[in-house]
Scaffold this motif. Structure first.
Motif, PDB file in Angstrom:
ATOM      1  N   ASP A  42      70.293 -19.992 -69.349  1.00 17.34           N
ATOM      2  CA  ASP A  42      69.310 -19.482 -68.385  1.00 17.34           C
ATOM      3  C   ASP A  42      68.049 -20.342 -68.521  1.00 17.34           C
ATOM      4  O   ASP A  42      67.238 -20.127 -69.413  1.00 17.34           O
ATOM      5  N   ASN A 101      64.438 -21.941 -68.222  1.00 22.76           N
ATOM      6  CA  ASN A 101      63.116 -21.339 -68.075  1.00 22.76           C
ATOM      7  C   ASN A 101      62.225 -22.053 -67.072  1.00 22.76           C
ATOM      8  O   ASN A 101      61.346 -21.442 -66.477  1.00 22.76           O
ATOM      9  N   GLU A 102      62.423 -23.354 -66.871  1.00 21.55           N
ATOM     10  CA  GLU A 102      61.525 -24.145 -66.025  1.00 21.55           C
ATOM     11  C   GLU A 102      62.025 -24.326 -64.597  1.00 21.55           C
ATOM     12  O   GLU A 102      61.259 -24.703 -63.720  1.00 21.55           O
ATOM     13  N   PHE A 140      65.324 -23.137 -72.387  1.00 22.35           N
ATOM     14  CA  PHE A 140      66.294 -22.170 -71.877  1.00 22.35           C
ATOM     15  C   PHE A 140      66.494 -21.025 -72.865  1.00 22.35           C
ATOM     16  O   PHE A 140      66.146 -21.122 -74.035  1.00 22.35           O
ATOM     17  N   LYS A 141      67.103 -19.954 -72.328  1.00 16.85           N
ATOM     18  CA  LYS A 141      67.601 -18.842 -73.138  1.00 16.85           C
ATOM     19  C   LYS A 141      69.124 -18.939 -73.115  1.00 16.85           C
ATOM     20  O   LYS A 141      69.706 -19.395 -72.130  1.00 16.85           O
ATOM     21  N   ASP A 159      70.886 -21.357 -63.599  1.00 13.84           N
ATOM     22  CA  ASP A 159      71.598 -21.068 -64.835  1.00 13.84           C
ATOM     23  C   ASP A 159      72.980 -21.688 -64.750  1.00 13.84           C
ATOM     24  O   ASP A 159      73.482 -21.978 -63.663  1.00 13.84           O
ATOM     25  N   SER A 207      66.416 -11.481 -68.102  1.00 15.61           N
ATOM     26  CA  SER A 207      66.778 -12.552 -67.187  1.00 15.61           C
ATOM     27  C   SER A 207      65.544 -13.185 -66.545  1.00 15.61           C
ATOM     28  O   SER A 207      64.531 -12.522 -66.330  1.00 15.61           O
ATOM     29  N   ASN A 208      65.661 -14.460 -66.193  1.00 18.17           N
ATOM     30  CA  ASN A 208      64.586 -15.160 -65.481  1.00 18.17           C
ATOM     31  C   ASN A 208      64.596 -14.882 -63.984  1.00 18.17           C
ATOM     32  O   ASN A 208      63.696 -15.303 -63.275  1.00 18.17           O
ATOM     33  N   GLU A 249      66.879 -18.936 -78.260  1.00 14.09           N
ATOM     34  CA  GLU A 249      65.888 -19.124 -77.199  1.00 14.09           C
ATOM     35  C   GLU A 249      64.982 -20.271 -77.622  1.00 14.09           C
ATOM     36  O   GLU A 249      64.445 -20.282 -78.719  1.00 14.09           O
ATOM     37  N   TYR A 257      67.240  -9.657 -74.472  1.00 16.32           N
ATOM     38  CA  TYR A 257      67.345 -10.612 -73.367  1.00 16.32           C
ATOM     39  C   TYR A 257      66.752 -10.022 -72.099  1.00 16.32           C
ATOM     40  O   TYR A 257      67.006  -8.877 -71.752  1.00 16.32           O
TER      41      TYR A 257
END
Length: 183
Positions: A141, A143-144, A100-101, A148, A35-36, A96, A33
């Motif tokens: 989390d 992605n776009e 999102f993750k 979160d 983080s974004n 994933e 993992y």
């Protein structure tokens, strides 16, 4: 309610142990993992309710902290300030997808609460306590967008000061929240 929370905790720990063994075999003991974001601030609801923040120290390890109100809905007036700090590990991703993750996390930390607790009990209704926390949860989390959403259970062991009737108490808190992430 406490028995149900304990069953959920045992189930999460069992699943996380199995998933952690799988992760170690396939990823060499390193977290998969990242983080974004580095620093996020948001709101947390239920136990506690307040402002929360998270600062990543490495791609998969972070400090989680917050300040707010605790048990306000259960004990009137229940006013006071609750402060906590946790060190979190994100040992593996549950899944994933492009949107999102979903990392699993577990941590250890401490908390302090200063205020009124169960004030219908008499003239000495104030209580201060300090405790240990073990947050266990998942984070969506995204992605776009820099957001979160998290959900967690937090077993706690609290030590009371100046409160008649109890010195040590084990509890399981539950919270959910949302954070905005700064780059």
């Amino acid at each position: 309610m406490k028995r149900t929370a304990l069953i959920v905790l045992v189930a999460i720990l069992g699943v996380s142990t199995t998933a952690d063994a799988y992760r170690r075999r396939h990823f060499g003991g390193q977290s998969n993992y990242v983080s974004n974001g580095i620093f996020g601030v948001g709101l947390e609801l239920v136990e506690p309710t307040g402002v929360t923040g998270k600062l990543f120290l490495t791609p998969s390890q972070a400090l989680d902290f917050g300040v707010g109100d605790l048990y306000h809905n259960y004990y009137v007036p229940g006013d006071g300030v609750h402060i906590y700090v946790d060190y979190l590990w994100h040992p593996f991703l549950i899944t994933e997808v492009p949107a999102f993750k979903l990392p699993f996390y577990i941590g250890i930390g401490g908390r302090a609460w200063f205020g009124d607790y169960n004030c219908g009990a008499g003239p000495e209704c104030g209580a201060d306590f300090f405790g240990f926390r073990v947050p266990i949860g998942v984070t969506f989390d995204f992605n776009e967008v820099p957001l979160d959403v998290f959900i967690q259970i937090v077993p706690t062991l609290d030590f009371y000061r100046d409160y008649a009737g109890r010195d040590v108490y084990f509890d399981v808190d539950f919270s959910l929240g949302i954070r905005y992430w700064f780059s």
